[in-house]
Design a protein around this motif. Structure first.
Motif: not given
Length: 583
Positions: A74-81, A133-137, A163-168, A195-197
């Motif tokens: 579980h990581i958000h690549l964007e947070s690496s800047m 895939l982002p679940s809460c946008v 794509v493996l499932g629905l994200a957090e 999957l659903i994280d």
């Protein structure tokens, strides 16, 4: 007949020499949780045998330890800047060979177009990048993002094989109340057997039962042992997070033992470039866990086999016959210093750097969509925009919790002191905070007060503001806050530090206001310069001034948050008055 399969079988049986044999290895066997001595035979990118083998090419390891390639669940690549290619260059030499990313940062800015941009930018890398895939946008109905993703917007993206499932599922409040929009997304993932994280800090009892009933199979928000055990008992996998802002490893160390570690994995969630370069990635968590008493083999399993099994990744996560030859070489299991990294049987990184020929082979250009490259839509701000009118004698303060993402609510008296904005109380560590909507130029702004940040003068601004990534400014006075906001606006996103009407430092992040195209080392250098400037303004070493501020607007982590709507009571999902009439 599959010729490649036949070649692998013949090499495994010894009927032919394997193409590559690593001699005299000590293999971490993730199936029996032990070390095994032997040669490792490799043919056509796969491991074909552990034992005694001869190879067309032989490499003597002299007893070095071989572990499976590491997988961040579980990581958000964007947070690496940094852009995905730079992220890869930062983590692969540390042994990371696959990540499961949730691109909800860029999705909150640019919607499905942002997700497809990240998919394109991660194609053809040595690093395997899978997507949830982002679940809460946006994260909840009480947030303003650059896009809204409903179930029908996500549906076409499931056709992408990575794509493996629905994200957090961050909106646990809505989930346990059977919100129709959320359950539509859940049902789509379930119907596809994906999957659903989860993401549900503090959820317990009947609400936890409801959350798991919905189909949520994991959680990475546990901050104490009791919470983690309750969620394990309800069948969830626990992702032990050790990132830049949130560090839960110390509190969750008992999970490295029987019977718990079998359903646990190691993740980073959010990592700044400096941490990746200087400390490492998953290898850092493993080293730290070992230093705190974890069995080294258990720690390796939690960063390889377990995420591979949870996410259904075939033929990875182990050093064993039939598995892809994705592994790392460390000289000593306890010290866990990654010396070499192999991917599909080829050496791709050594002694802290990726092989130049690997990077050259990956080079490709991907056009940046306008919505990603020009995502700032906000009028220039003025000092008077940040003025807070006195409506009572008491203020509610959003107080930070050291080392955690959770916050507390504090009531404090309204004060007016020279040199700072009304309501600011430097002696009590209370400064002003503002969140400006920057996607649609609505002019919406939430104003409030922030406690425990440490700032004594000046202002700090960032367009990394989870999860909607509006513009956050914290400061002691309105003039500096306006200047900091305008600098970030001019740069189409990024960070800025201001004091006494002067710019002290800036870091442009023009990719969706989240990432830079520059090398990770350059971004890290600029970021460290900015951090040093914030230290000179009073922010202590225990606080990451930007990562911490970035989470202050996320309305899904208790207790209080501030976003463009104003002050949010997370548990009740209600907007609160910042200033009230009595104590």
């Amino acid at each position: 007949m599959d010729r490649l399969l036949a070649e692998r079988v013949l090499a495994a049986s010894g009927a032919k020499k394997a193409s590559l044999v690593l001699k005299n290895a000590r293999v971490v066997n993730v199936f029996t949780a032990e070390l095994e001595n032997g040669d490792i035979a490799i043919e056509e990118g796969y491991i074909v045998g552990i034992g005694e083998y001869e190879g067309q090419t032989e490499i003597e390891l002299g007893g070095a330890v071989v572990c499976p390639g590491l997988i961040d669940g579980h990581i958000h690549l964007e947070s690496s800047m940094v852009a995905p290619g730079e992220f890869e260059r930062s983590v692969v030499p540390h042994g990371t060979q696959a990540v499961i990313t949730d691109p909800h940062e860029i999705a909150n800015v640019a919607g499905a177009e942002g997700i497809r941009f990240m998919m394109e930018r991660t194609k053809g890398l040595t690093l395997d990048v899978y997507f949830m895939l982002p679940s809460c946008v946006p994260a909840t109905g009480l947030d303003e993002s650059g896009a809204v993703l409903a179930a029908e917007n996500l549906s076409p993206l499931y056709e992408e094989e990575r794509v493996l499932g629905l994200a957090e599922l961050m909106n646990s409040y809505g989930t346990v109340r059977a919100d129709r929009g959320i359950l539509d997304k859940v049902e789509e993932a379930r119907n596809r057997n994906l999957l659903i994280d989860g993401h549900a800090p503090g959820l317990s009892g009947r609400e936890l039962n409801a959350y798991v009933t919905a189909g949520v199979q994991s959680d990475h928000e546990c901050s104490d042992w009791e919470e983690a055990v309750e969620k394990l008992k309800r069948g969830q996998w626990i992702m032990i997070r050790e990132g830049t802002a949130a560090r839960n490893l110390n509190a969750l160390m008992p999970l490295f033992k029987e019977p718990y570690y079998h359903r646990c994995m190691l993740v980073t969630d959010d990592k700044h470039p400096g941490d990746l370069i200087r400390l490492g990635h998953l290898d850092y968590i493993i080293k730290k866990a070992i230093s705190l008493g974890a069995d080294p083999v258990h720690a390796v399993m939690m960063a390889s086999l377990h995420p591979a099994e949870y996410f259904g990744l075939r033929n990875v996560g182990a050093v064993a016959p039939g598995y892809k030859a994705n592994f790392i070489v460390v000289s000593d299991l306890n010290e866990f210093v990654v010396k070499q990294v192999y991917k599909n049987g080829k050496l791709v990184a050594e002694n802290g750097g990726m092989k130049a020929e690997i990077l050259a082979a990956e080079e490709r250009s991907v056009e940046t969509p306008v919505r990603v490259g020009d995502s700032f839509h906000l009028e220039e701000t003025r000092p008077e925009d940040f003025h807070v009118k006195k409506k009572g004698n008491t203020i509610r303060v959003l107080c930070l919790t050291p080392g955690e993402l959770t916050t507390k609510s504090l009531l404090a008296p309204w004060v007016e002191k020279a040199g700072v904005a009304p309501g600011v109380n430097i002696e009590q560590d209370i400064v002003k905070m503002a969140v400006l909507e920057r996607h649609h130029n609505t002019g919406h702004m939430g104003l409030g007060f922030l406690g425990g940040y440490g700032l004594k003068r000046g202002a700090v601004a960032t367009s990394i503001a989870h999860d909607s990534h509006n513009l956050i400014v914290a400061g002691t006075n309105d003039e500096d806050m306006a200047l900091a906001a305008n600098i970030v606006r001019k740069n189409r996103g990024g960070l800025a530090v201001v004091a006494d009407g002067k710019l002290m430092g800036e870091l442009p992040l023009p990719i969706a206001g989240l990432m830079s195209e520059e090398p990770a080392e350059w971004v890290d250098e600029k970021l460290e310069e900015l951090k040093a400037q914030t230290r000179s303004l009073g922010i202590g070493e225990s606080i990451d001034p930007f990562m911490t501020l970035a989470f202050a607007s996320l309305p899904v982590i208790p207790e209080l948050r501030l976003n463009t709507y104003g002050l949010i009571d997370v548990e009740k999902q209600e907007i609160l008055e910042t200033i009230i009439s009595c104590m």
